[in-house]
Scaffold this active site. Structure first.
Site, PDB file in Angstrom:
ATOM      1  N   GLU A  42       0.866  -1.193   0.000  1.00 27.46           N
ATOM      2  CA  GLU A  42       0.000   0.000   0.000  1.00 27.46           C
ATOM      3  C   GLU A  42       0.905   1.247   0.000  1.00 27.46           C
ATOM      4  O   GLU A  42       1.920   1.281   0.719  1.00 27.46           O
ATOM      5  CB  GLU A  42      -0.828  -0.031   1.293  1.00 27.46           C
ATOM      6  CG  GLU A  42      -1.699   1.181   1.537  1.00 27.46           C
ATOM      7  CD  GLU A  42      -2.377   1.122   2.931  1.00 27.46           C
ATOM      8  OE1 GLU A  42      -1.926   0.345   3.798  1.00 27.46           O
ATOM      9  OE2 GLU A  42      -3.351   1.864   3.123  1.00 27.46           O
ATOM     10  N   LYS A 113      -9.234   2.360  -1.829  1.00 29.26           N
ATOM     11  CA  LYS A 113      -9.451   1.749  -0.507  1.00 29.26           C
ATOM     12  C   LYS A 113     -10.787   2.182   0.093  1.00 29.26           C
ATOM     13  O   LYS A 113     -11.094   3.380   0.172  1.00 29.26           O
ATOM     14  CB  LYS A 113      -8.300   2.127   0.416  1.00 29.26           C
ATOM     15  CG  LYS A 113      -8.312   1.448   1.776  1.00 29.26           C
ATOM     16  CD  LYS A 113      -7.051   1.854   2.561  1.00 29.26           C
ATOM     17  CE  LYS A 113      -6.929   1.120   3.875  1.00 29.26           C
ATOM     18  NZ  LYS A 113      -5.682   1.501   4.600  1.00 29.26           N
ATOM     19  N   CYS A 146      -5.047  -3.183   2.721  1.00 33.80           N
ATOM     20  CA  CYS A 146      -4.760  -3.153   4.154  1.00 33.80           C
ATOM     21  C   CYS A 146      -5.992  -3.295   5.045  1.00 33.80           C
ATOM     22  O   CYS A 146      -6.546  -4.376   5.134  1.00 33.80           O
ATOM     23  CB  CYS A 146      -3.954  -1.897   4.492  1.00 33.80           C
ATOM     24  SG  CYS A 146      -2.939  -2.145   5.980  1.00 33.80           S
ATOM     25  N   VAL A 173       0.603  -1.643  10.866  1.00 31.87           N
ATOM     26  CA  VAL A 173       1.311  -1.216  12.079  1.00 31.87           C
ATOM     27  C   VAL A 173       0.835  -2.004  13.298  1.00 31.87           C
ATOM     28  O   VAL A 173       1.477  -1.976  14.337  1.00 31.87           O
ATOM     29  CB  VAL A 173       1.151   0.305  12.336  1.00 31.87           C
ATOM     30  CG1 VAL A 173       1.896   1.112  11.280  1.00 31.87           C
ATOM     31  CG2 VAL A 173      -0.310   0.712  12.384  1.00 31.87           C
TER      32      VAL A 173
HETATM   33  C1  ACM Z   1      -3.751   0.272   7.230  1.00 34.17           C
HETATM   34  O1  ACM Z   1      -4.867   0.173   6.711  1.00 34.17           O
HETATM   35  N1  ACM Z   1      -2.775   0.911   6.620  1.00 34.17           N
HETATM   36  C2  ACM Z   1      -3.501  -0.342   8.535  1.00 34.17           C
END
Ligand code: ACM
Length: 270
Positions: A42, A113, A146, A173
């Site tokens: 990402e 996203k 993500c 993270v």
């Molecule tokens: C994320 O969606 N970058 C944890």
């Protein structure tokens, strides 16, 4: 039997340095030799922790004709490979946390996203289209990014649309995701590729350390490859895609036909 070579390329993007990051992508694609599909992180083109929306806009690019799509199309054609990477996308007044898929014939596809994480909610616009499934020489590939992993509906939508592989560019993270993707793989009977990044970003008084451990899982949740937490890593695994077309978990349990959709209306009618 339908054998293809798929994998991830884990590295540490340099914040705000698209030229250096695309050079790294180019090198890892070359090192990847004869892979059919490589997934990168990402926001792998830009880095992650933008100070504010203004900085984000200054580093964003369009999907059509932007420097990343032009560079990836060239690479995909030269190495006859499908490539996926995350980038900040500007479109009119909107800025998305997007990833693109480019195929060896020079076609490109985009996903914005849907579920933004933490401070992303302050600076990005959320995508408003369902996640796509694209037929490529490396199989039918579904895209999610993500934090979309937290919402199993996304992986299910991709599976229902025919995905054999879920490609999952990430900047993780927290510690949960890699384990949780076991469930996404098994409940949907698909291969999943979580391509995470490594390194720490110290920006605007914040420090974020990314957890690496990129992985390829098979439709039974077996780990076919996993990267270290903090080192660059390239993994390419040969898989038989037809395993993702067999949705029987036992002789009597078909993952999709066994759903009780007559009882699920509460999931969508809130
Ligand atoms: C994320 O969606 N970058 C944890």
């Amino acid at each position: 039997m339908n054998r293809v070579k798929i994998g991830y390329a884990q590295f540490c993007p340099e914040f705000g340095n698209r030229v250096a990051n695309l050079a790294k992508v180019q090198k890892m694609v070359k090192d990847g030799g004869n892979a059919d599909l490589l997934v990168f992180a990402e926001l792998g083109v830009s880095g992650y922790d933008f100070r504010d929306r203004e900085e984000l806009i200054s580093l964003a690019e369009p999907f059509d004709g932007g420097p990343t799509s032009l560079a990836l199309i060239e690479l995909a054609e030269e190495y006859s490979i499908s490539l996926i990477i995350g980038y900040p996308e500007v479109s009119g007044e909107k800025v998305y946390n997007s990833c693109m898929l480019v195929t060896p014939d020079g076609k490109k596809y985009n996903y914005r996203k849907t579920h933004l994480f933490s401070r992303e909610t302050l600076i990005f616009d959320a995508g408003d289209a369902p996640p796509p499934v694209i037929s490529t020489p490396a199989g039918k590939i579904g895209l999610m990014i993500c934090f979309d992993w937290v919402y199993p509906e996304i992986a299910r939508l991709l599976t229902l649309a025919g995905a054999q592989i879920i490609a999952h560019p990430s900047n993780l993270v927290l510690q949960f995701c890699q384990k949780a993707m076991f469930a996404r793989s098994v409940e949907n009977g698909v291969f999943t590729i979580t391509a995470n990044r490594i390194g720490t970003e110290d920006r605007a008084g914040r420090s974020l350390t990314f957890t690496g451990a990129s992985q390829v899982l098979d439709p039974k949740g077996n780990i076919l490859a996993q990267a270290p937490d903090d080192e660059e890593h390239l993994a390419i695994i040969e898989v038989d895609l037809s395993r993702a077309d067999d949705k029987f978990l036992t002789e009597h349990n078909h993952l999709l036909e066994g759903r009780r959709v007559d009882l699920y209306s509460g999931l969508v009618n809130l």
